[in-house]
Design an enzyme around this catalytic site. Structure first.
Site, PDB file in Angstrom:
ATOM      1  N   ASP A 194     -75.864 -50.124 -54.363  1.00 55.78           N
ATOM      2  CA  ASP A 194     -74.462 -49.309 -53.494  1.00 55.78           C
ATOM      3  C   ASP A 194     -73.431 -49.051 -54.406  1.00 55.78           C
ATOM      4  O   ASP A 194     -73.449 -49.427 -55.578  1.00 55.78           O
ATOM      5  CB  ASP A 194     -74.272 -50.283 -52.153  1.00 55.78           C
ATOM      6  CG  ASP A 194     -73.816 -49.185 -50.921  1.00 55.78           C
ATOM      7  OD1 ASP A 194     -72.943 -48.544 -51.259  1.00 55.78           O
ATOM      8  OD2 ASP A 194     -74.527 -49.342 -50.153  1.00 55.78           O
ATOM      9  N   HIS A 265     -73.059 -43.591 -51.711  1.00 53.49           N
ATOM     10  CA  HIS A 265     -72.944 -44.827 -52.220  1.00 53.49           C
ATOM     11  C   HIS A 265     -73.489 -45.123 -53.581  1.00 53.49           C
ATOM     12  O   HIS A 265     -74.287 -45.929 -53.688  1.00 53.49           O
ATOM     13  CB  HIS A 265     -74.004 -45.594 -51.166  1.00 53.49           C
ATOM     14  CG  HIS A 265     -73.155 -45.721 -49.813  1.00 53.49           C
ATOM     15  ND1 HIS A 265     -72.198 -46.419 -49.607  1.00 53.49           N
ATOM     16  CD2 HIS A 265     -73.560 -45.162 -48.689  1.00 53.49           C
ATOM     17  CE1 HIS A 265     -71.485 -46.281 -48.455  1.00 53.49           C
ATOM     18  NE2 HIS A 265     -72.519 -45.609 -47.555  1.00 53.49           N
ATOM     19  N   GLU A 329     -74.226 -41.518 -45.138  1.00 51.51           N
ATOM     20  CA  GLU A 329     -72.536 -41.474 -45.380  1.00 51.51           C
ATOM     21  C   GLU A 329     -72.682 -40.731 -46.856  1.00 51.51           C
ATOM     22  O   GLU A 329     -71.896 -41.281 -47.893  1.00 51.51           O
ATOM     23  CB  GLU A 329     -72.170 -42.903 -45.367  1.00 51.51           C
ATOM     24  CG  GLU A 329     -72.335 -43.375 -44.084  1.00 51.51           C
ATOM     25  CD  GLU A 329     -71.708 -44.955 -43.829  1.00 51.51           C
ATOM     26  OE1 GLU A 329     -71.204 -45.440 -42.974  1.00 51.51           O
ATOM     27  OE2 GLU A 329     -72.134 -45.768 -44.870  1.00 51.51           O
TER      28      GLU A 329
HETATM   29  C1  ACM Z   1     -75.270 -47.551 -42.634  1.00 48.96           C
HETATM   30  O1  ACM Z   1     -74.990 -48.470 -41.779  1.00 48.96           O
HETATM   31  N1  ACM Z   1     -74.575 -46.993 -43.439  1.00 48.96           N
HETATM   32  C2  ACM Z   1     -76.829 -47.312 -42.740  1.00 48.96           C
END
Ligand code: ACM
Ligand code: ZN
Length: 757
Positions: A194, A265, A329
């Site tokens: 991440d 991420h 995201e």
């Molecule tokens: C997430 O909680 N961004 C998958």
């Protein structure tokens, strides 16, 4: 159905512990039937691994016995190895029990027979047997006769762990896998990369762990605090450690799904190899939380070469059919301004950056499929078109899962409202969480099959999973605190037949579950038994403080001051007659305080408790106790604020009429309000105050606006007057202007108190 077995007292054998009640097995078996007979279990009990070789399952059972009770049982392939009068646990192949994980367990006078057509079933039978043993240390016990026929409801039963935000040691990851196994979970979703850390050794790209595995410092406190700890934070797993963990899980019939996040991420990867980003950096492994605009460049082929190299090493380490590639995201801002990304869009006739994300995922999917594996992605992979063979993990509610199933794609449900174990499980949380509120009852009540699916779509729902994101979870004790008892509740949702799921039965088991967590040496949350406090209307327009707990053993103690010397036992809602502080806590049988002190500050005035009429209804979760919330004597601007005590209106104005009961002299009128544009909560554009003697014809007193309204702000009218009725009208923006959070949507307005002095 689950049947109740009366506890057996065997007085001839005083050192015996009491036979377990079969209701205590969690997740509850599909079928149980009480039988005559009592099996005496002690250190001499032999395990017979008959026919097929179930030595591995027997040895793992012994490992847990050793850990919890301090001894192992003798194991043999041959029953005759044990003396003829010794009691035996027999592990037996039974070809008729075919379903993966299904087993039968029969406890009789001298034998416990566990049978299955597969070793997973034998393993699960032994996990059930462990729960027929007492939840405290013992050398011997009696187990009441029982027949259990059991099998899982869902094929996918998962738990996730984020090791990027905060790292978990290899040793703890194994412990986590033990917890999964004891609850009959069969998938461990390991979130390895991440923005805040890259945690898996990749031999071809060593900087991923030497640079991306470290961040210079970490945010302290809540998101947005702007405080950092000035302490480097590093950690990663070597490939050797990963192999050991995968083998450890496999032995426990758990599949490990690695997650390598893309295209978003990705800051830890970009910090390691800046050529992977659109701007080429400089980048640094991220030190706070949230969503970051820097992502993998989708226009540069070297990004895909890099990811294919990484995934090649990942697939060599993880035998899992599924490889999770993230997909959530991913802001499109960098792609919009990147020459290479825009060229990719043009060359491939893509509609926009969402289609570019879809291109990205589909290109990676092709590579994974070519290697004989399948991808899982978060539900954002639906945007711009789903990759042909992808499984969707639905996290932003159920809708993504519903859409994917309708498109005939497999789905794993992980909706935040029920399955995010990083959310609070208590309203009196004593440490920071990411927010939200997912109490135990909510988890237990989750139904993974969305009601809107048609019968022929249901089979696309493979199961469900709880996610544990670790922004605010820094250590193993906190991990345990966040998962127990919620993961136990979810195990029953996933394993037990829907028809036999029964909250009352589960609630009865909670004390026993907590004893078992203690036996495991695991931390857990007691939030279910929290002291719950509520401000309530009492008859005759009085304000009351209502306290409750589900604990059957603890008393509620209450005090009306800063000092606790005057504390007394609570029996009924207390009437709040004056401004001041009240506090309450739980006290156990030994008069020890066993909860935090729950505090409530009251500020009473002429409006407190008086009847309030609202012209427009408050909305959704912020409907509070209707008009009463505006006169309940709780002013959040004084601190200790709880959003549940605000009244929120969405897309309407707020108009409240307070009836003071008789003509009343006043000096000032205050409307306490709240704003938080990031959450689409905006200040009222103006507030108008009126008075009336009959509640019908009102005189306007003044209109007030606050152009620089802060988070907590007060609309004030400060002139003396006399009236029985006061009306306050707060006007909301019609729509959120462009350039602001939520632009184009209807705003929220939030109020918590009308104060008339
Ligand atoms: C997430 O909680 N961004 C998958
Ligand atoms: Zn780019």
């Amino acid at each position: 159905m689950i049947k109740y077995i009366p506890i057996l007292f065997l007085s001839f054998c005083s050192y015996h512990l009491i036979a377990q009640n079969n209701q205590q097995v969690t997740p509850a078996p599909a079928f149980t039937q009480n039988q005559t007979g009592v099996f005496h279990f002690d250190k001499k009990t032999g395990i017979v691994s008959a026919g097929k070789n179930y030595d591995k399952e027997a040895l793992l059972f012994n490992d847990l016995l050793q850990q919890f009770y301090g001894y192992r049982l003798p194991i043999s392939k041959n029953a005759s190895k044990f003396s003829s009068n010794s009691n035996k646990i027999i592990l037996q192949f039974n070809a008729t029990i075919k379903d993966e994980g299904a087993y039968e367990l029969q406890v009789a006078d001298h034998s416990i027979l566990i049978s299955s057509g597969n070793s997973t079933g034998i393993f699960y039978g032994l996990q059930t047997l462990l729960q027929l043993l007492p939840p405290e240390k013992m050398d011997a016990c009696d187990i009441a006769g029982i027949l259990i026929k059991d099998k899982p409801r869902f094929a996918y039963r998962g738990m996730h762990l984020d090791v990027a935000r905060h790292f978990s040691s290899a040793a703890f990851v194994k412990k986590y896998i033990d917890y999964l196994a004891m609850h009959k979970y069969n998938n461990f979703h390991w979130h390895l990369t991440d923005d805040q850390g890259w945690r898996i050794e990749i031999k071809k790209y060593p900087l991923l762990t030497s640079v991306g595995g470290c961040r210079a410092e970490t945010l302290v406190g809540r998101y947005g605090s702007d405080l950092y700890d000035n302490t480097p934070y590093c950690g990663f797993y070597t490939q050797q450690q990963i192999k050991e963990i995968v083998a450890y899980a496999t032995a426990r019939h758990i599949n490990v799904i690695p997650e390598i996040e893309m295209p978003g991420h990705a800051m830890a990867a970009l910090a390691s190899y800046p050529y992977l980003g659109c701007t080429k950096g400089p980048y640094k492994t991220f030190e706070t939380w949230g969503v970051i605009e820097d992502v993998f460049c989708a226009g540069n082929d070297s990004t895909f070469h890099f990811l294919e190299d990484v995934l090649t090493e990942v697939m060599a380490l993880f035998p899992s059919k599924y490889i999770h590639i993230g997909g959530d995201e991913c802001p499109k801002e960098r792609w919009k301004h990147c020459v290479q990304c825009q060229k990719r869009i043009k060359d491939n006739h893509l509609k926009d950056e969402f289609a570019l994300q879809s291109y990205f995922i589909q290109r990676i999917e092709k590579f994974i499929n070519k290697n004989g594996r399948s991808i899982i992605g978060w539900d954002e992979i639906l945007e711009g078109g789903l990759a042909p063979n992808a499984t969707v993990m639905s996290w932003r509610g159920e809708q993504g899962g519903i859409e994917a199933a309708k498109q005939k794609h497999n789905v794993i449900m992980t909706p935040g409202e029920w399955c995010y174990f990083d959310h609070s499980q208590s309203l009196n949380e004593d440490s920071i969480t990411i927010g939200g509120y997912v109490p135990l009852e909510k988890v237990y009540g989750y139904e993974p099959i969305p009601a809107s699916l048609k019968p022929d779509e249901i089979h696309y729902i493979l199961g469900a999973q709880a996610n544990l994101w670790t922004e605010y979870i820094t250590n193993p004790k906190k991990i345990e605190y966040m998962i127990f008892p919620r993961m136990t509740a979810l195990s029953e949702v996933l394993w037990s037949p829907k028809a036999s799921r029964n909250w009352d039965s589960f609630e009865d088991r909670i004390p026993q579950l907590m004893k078992r967590y203690k036996l495991w040496g695991a931390n857990y949350s007691n939030a279910f038994y929290d002291l719950q406090a509520k401000v309530v209307p009492l008859p005759h327009y009085k304000i009351g403080w209502y306290l409750s707990t589900k604990s059957k053993n603890d008393k509620i103690i209450i005090a009306n001051s800063e000092s606790l010397t005057s504390a007394y036992e609570y029996t009924e809602p207390v009437e709040i007659k004056t401004s001041g502080l009240w506090q309450a806590a739980l006290q156990d049988e030994n008069k020890k305080i066993v909860s935090n002190w729950v505090k409530q500050q009251f500020l009473l005035n002429k409006a407190s408790g008086k009847p309030v009429t609202l012209t427009y209804p408050p909305a959704g979760k912020y409907a509070g106790s209707g008009g009463f919330s505006l006169v309940d004597g709780v002013v959040n601007t004084m601190g200790m604020s709880k959003s549940s005590q605000f009244l929120g209106f969405n897309g309407s104005d707020m108009e409240a009429i307070v009836d003071l009961g008789e003509k009343t002299v006043f000096q000032s009128i205050n409307l306490h309000a709240f704003a938080q544009p990031a959450s689409w909560i905006y200040p009222a554009t103006q507030v108008t105050f009126y008075s009336s003697d009959d509640g019908v014809s009102f005189t306007e007193l003044a209109t007030v606006s606050l152009p620089d309204a802060k988070r907590n702000h007060i609309f004030q009218y400060q002139k003396p007057g006399i009236a029985q009725f006061i009306k306050i009208k707060a006007d909301a923006l019609k729509v959120i202007p462009s350039g602001l959070p939520g632009a184009g949507y209807k705003p929220w307005i939030f109020f918590d108190e009308i104060e008339i002095n």
